[in-house]
Write a protein that holds these residues in place. Structure first.
Motif, PDB file in Angstrom:
ATOM      1  N   CYS A  57       0.844  -1.209   0.000  1.00 25.49           N
ATOM      2  CA  CYS A  57       0.000   0.000   0.000  1.00 25.49           C
ATOM      3  C   CYS A  57       0.873   1.250   0.000  1.00 25.49           C
ATOM      4  O   CYS A  57       0.523   2.248  -0.636  1.00 25.49           O
ATOM      5  N   GLY A  58       2.004   1.198   0.701  1.00 28.72           N
ATOM      6  CA  GLY A  58       2.943   2.318   0.657  1.00 28.72           C
ATOM      7  C   GLY A  58       3.460   2.553  -0.744  1.00 28.72           C
ATOM      8  O   GLY A  58       3.588   3.689  -1.207  1.00 28.72           O
ATOM      9  N   LEU A  59       3.740   1.472  -1.461  1.00 31.33           N
ATOM     10  CA  LEU A  59       4.165   1.590  -2.853  1.00 31.33           C
ATOM     11  C   LEU A  59       3.051   2.166  -3.717  1.00 31.33           C
ATOM     12  O   LEU A  59       3.304   3.002  -4.589  1.00 31.33           O
ATOM     13  N   LEU A  60       1.826   1.737  -3.464  1.00 39.00           N
ATOM     14  CA  LEU A  60       0.686   2.309  -4.192  1.00 39.00           C
ATOM     15  C   LEU A  60       0.585   3.811  -3.944  1.00 39.00           C
ATOM     16  O   LEU A  60       0.363   4.592  -4.870  1.00 39.00           O
ATOM     17  N   GLY A  61       0.777   4.219  -2.697  1.00 38.96           N
ATOM     18  CA  GLY A  61       0.760   5.649  -2.386  1.00 38.96           C
ATOM     19  C   GLY A  61       1.877   6.403  -3.081  1.00 38.96           C
ATOM     20  O   GLY A  61       1.706   7.548  -3.507  1.00 38.96           O
ATOM     21  N   THR A  62       3.025   5.758  -3.225  1.00 38.34           N
ATOM     22  CA  THR A  62       4.138   6.363  -3.952  1.00 38.34           C
ATOM     23  C   THR A  62       3.754   6.606  -5.403  1.00 38.34           C
ATOM     24  O   THR A  62       3.985   7.693  -5.950  1.00 38.34           O
ATOM     25  N   ILE A  63       3.150   5.604  -6.012  1.00 40.56           N
ATOM     26  CA  ILE A  63       2.741   5.729  -7.414  1.00 40.56           C
ATOM     27  C   ILE A  63       1.687   6.814  -7.566  1.00 40.56           C
ATOM     28  O   ILE A  63       1.761   7.650  -8.487  1.00 40.56           O
ATOM     29  N   VAL A  64       0.709   6.843  -6.672  1.00 41.86           N
ATOM     30  CA  VAL A  64      -0.343   7.867  -6.742  1.00 41.86           C
ATOM     31  C   VAL A  64       0.253   9.262  -6.592  1.00 41.86           C
ATOM     32  O   VAL A  64      -0.094  10.188  -7.338  1.00 41.86           O
ATOM     33  N   GLY A  65       1.164   9.421  -5.630  1.00 37.59           N
ATOM     34  CA  GLY A  65       1.792  10.728  -5.433  1.00 37.59           C
ATOM     35  C   GLY A  65       2.610  11.166  -6.633  1.00 37.59           C
ATOM     36  O   GLY A  65       2.557  12.321  -7.056  1.00 37.59           O
ATOM     37  N   LEU A  66       3.376  10.246  -7.200  1.00 39.96           N
ATOM     38  CA  LEU A  66       4.184  10.592  -8.369  1.00 39.96           C
ATOM     39  C   LEU A  66       3.325  10.862  -9.599  1.00 39.96           C
ATOM     40  O   LEU A  66       3.657  11.729 -10.420  1.00 39.96           O
ATOM     41  N   LEU A  67       2.218  10.145  -9.726  1.00 39.93           N
ATOM     42  CA  LEU A  67       1.302  10.424 -10.836  1.00 39.93           C
ATOM     43  C   LEU A  67       0.733  11.839 -10.741  1.00 39.93           C
ATOM     44  O   LEU A  67       0.580  12.522 -11.754  1.00 39.93           O
ATOM     45  N   SER A  68       0.439  12.279  -9.526  1.00 44.53           N
ATOM     46  CA  SER A  68      -0.064  13.647  -9.374  1.00 44.53           C
ATOM     47  C   SER A  68       1.014  14.671  -9.725  1.00 44.53           C
ATOM     48  O   SER A  68       0.718  15.727 -10.298  1.00 44.53           O
ATOM     49  N   VAL A  69       2.266  14.344  -9.419  1.00 39.33           N
ATOM     50  CA  VAL A  69       3.374  15.232  -9.789  1.00 39.33           C
ATOM     51  C   VAL A  69       3.498  15.305 -11.306  1.00 39.33           C
ATOM     52  O   VAL A  69       3.591  16.392 -11.891  1.00 39.33           O
ATOM     53  N   PHE A  70       3.482  14.157 -11.968  1.00 39.53           N
ATOM     54  CA  PHE A  70       3.621  14.143 -13.416  1.00 39.53           C
ATOM     55  C   PHE A  70       2.432  14.787 -14.111  1.00 39.53           C
ATOM     56  O   PHE A  70       2.588  15.457 -15.137  1.00 39.53           O
ATOM     57  N   ALA A  71       1.244  14.624 -13.555  1.00 36.96           N
ATOM     58  CA  ALA A  71       0.067  15.286 -14.128  1.00 36.96           C
ATOM     59  C   ALA A  71       0.199  16.796 -13.998  1.00 36.96           C
ATOM     60  O   ALA A  71      -0.150  17.537 -14.922  1.00 36.96           O
ATOM     61  N   GLY A  72       0.729  17.248 -12.856  1.00 35.25           N
ATOM     62  CA  GLY A  72       0.941  18.687 -12.685  1.00 35.25           C
ATOM     63  C   GLY A  72       2.000  19.225 -13.627  1.00 35.25           C
ATOM     64  O   GLY A  72       1.862  20.326 -14.168  1.00 35.25           O
ATOM     65  N   LEU A  73       3.041  18.446 -13.843  1.00 39.87           N
ATOM     66  CA  LEU A  73       4.080  18.875 -14.792  1.00 39.87           C
ATOM     67  C   LEU A  73       3.542  18.918 -16.216  1.00 39.87           C
ATOM     68  O   LEU A  73       3.871  19.826 -16.978  1.00 39.87           O
ATOM     69  N   ALA A  74       2.712  17.946 -16.553  1.00 37.30           N
ATOM     70  CA  ALA A  74       2.166  17.892 -17.912  1.00 37.30           C
ATOM     71  C   ALA A  74       1.210  19.042 -18.183  1.00 37.30           C
ATOM     72  O   ALA A  74       1.175  19.574 -19.286  1.00 37.30           O
ATOM     73  N   SER A  75       0.449  19.434 -17.179  1.00 40.11           N
ATOM     74  CA  SER A  75      -0.505  20.525 -17.380  1.00 40.11           C
ATOM     75  C   SER A  75       0.190  21.882 -17.424  1.00 40.11           C
ATOM     76  O   SER A  75      -0.317  22.828 -18.015  1.00 40.11           O
ATOM     77  N   GLY A  76       1.329  21.979 -16.776  1.00 39.18           N
ATOM     78  CA  GLY A  76       2.066  23.234 -16.767  1.00 39.18           C
ATOM     79  C   GLY A  76       1.488  24.283 -15.842  1.00 39.18           C
ATOM     80  O   GLY A  76       2.029  25.374 -15.717  1.00 39.18           O
ATOM     81  N   ASP A  77       0.372  23.983 -15.191  1.00 35.18           N
ATOM     82  CA  ASP A  77      -0.286  24.952 -14.311  1.00 35.18           C
ATOM     83  C   ASP A  77       0.164  24.855 -12.862  1.00 35.18           C
ATOM     84  O   ASP A  77      -0.104  25.744 -12.076  1.00 35.18           O
ATOM     85  N   SER A  78       0.830  23.771 -12.524  1.00 37.45           N
ATOM     86  CA  SER A  78       1.190  23.547 -11.121  1.00 37.45           C
ATOM     87  C   SER A  78       2.447  24.306 -10.747  1.00 37.45           C
ATOM     88  O   SER A  78       3.410  24.360 -11.502  1.00 37.45           O
ATOM     89  N   GLY A  79       2.406  24.841  -9.546  1.00 36.11           N
ATOM     90  CA  GLY A  79       3.582  25.512  -9.017  1.00 36.11           C
ATOM     91  C   GLY A  79       4.411  24.550  -8.193  1.00 36.11           C
ATOM     92  O   GLY A  79       4.110  23.363  -8.074  1.00 36.11           O
ATOM     93  N   ALA A  80       5.454  25.082  -7.611  1.00 31.24           N
ATOM     94  CA  ALA A  80       6.366  24.265  -6.820  1.00 31.24           C
ATOM     95  C   ALA A  80       5.666  23.654  -5.604  1.00 31.24           C
ATOM     96  O   ALA A  80       5.967  22.529  -5.215  1.00 31.24           O
TER      97      ALA A  80
END
Length: 128
Positions: A57-80
């Motif tokens: 489950c910790g690994l699943l949380g890692t994947i979910v967190g990183l997916l949100s980071v990559f989605a933010g990078l892809a949209s270009g709207d996310s700040g630091a």
């Protein structure tokens, strides 16, 4: 850190698995201490699955967190702040899963060893 815990479903899954696992381990330990070792081991396989689910489950949380980071990078709207929040969630769930599972594995090994000793002692007393 508290908001990471309360806002993250994966953290709740890890904590639920840990609570169930530690409750089963405590029950087994108390049965062994009271001498009722014959009643032990009924939930051993289930508890093994619960313990193994925590780091997964910790690994699943890692994947979910990183997916949100990559989605933010892809949209270009996310700040630091948004990006670092996703990375923080990813690392926190990994840490929570491991820090709940490792002591449970150790306690389960202790309970299993004590149960094995009780069974061997019982077999020796029956033979004699």
């Amino acid at each position: 850190m508290i908001s990471m815990l309360t806002d993250n479903l994966v953290c709740w899954l890890i904590l639920a698995a840990a609570l169930g696992s530690y409750q089963l381990l405590l029950q087994e330990w108390l049965l062994l201490r009271s001498g009722n070792w014959q009643q032990c081991g009924q939930w051993q396989q289930f508890n093994t699955v619960l313990i193994a689910s925590m780091p997964l489950c910790g690994l699943l949380g890692t994947i979910v967190g990183l997916l949100s980071v990559f989605a933010g990078l892809a949209s270009g709207d996310s700040g630091a702040a948004e990006l670092s929040s996703g990375i923080g969630d990813a690392l926190f769930t990994t840490q929570l899963g491991l820090s709940c599972a490792i002591p449970a594995w150790l306690l389960q090994s202790l309970v299993n060893a004590k149960l094995a000793r009780a069974r061997v002692t019982h077999q020796h007393t029956q033979v004699a």
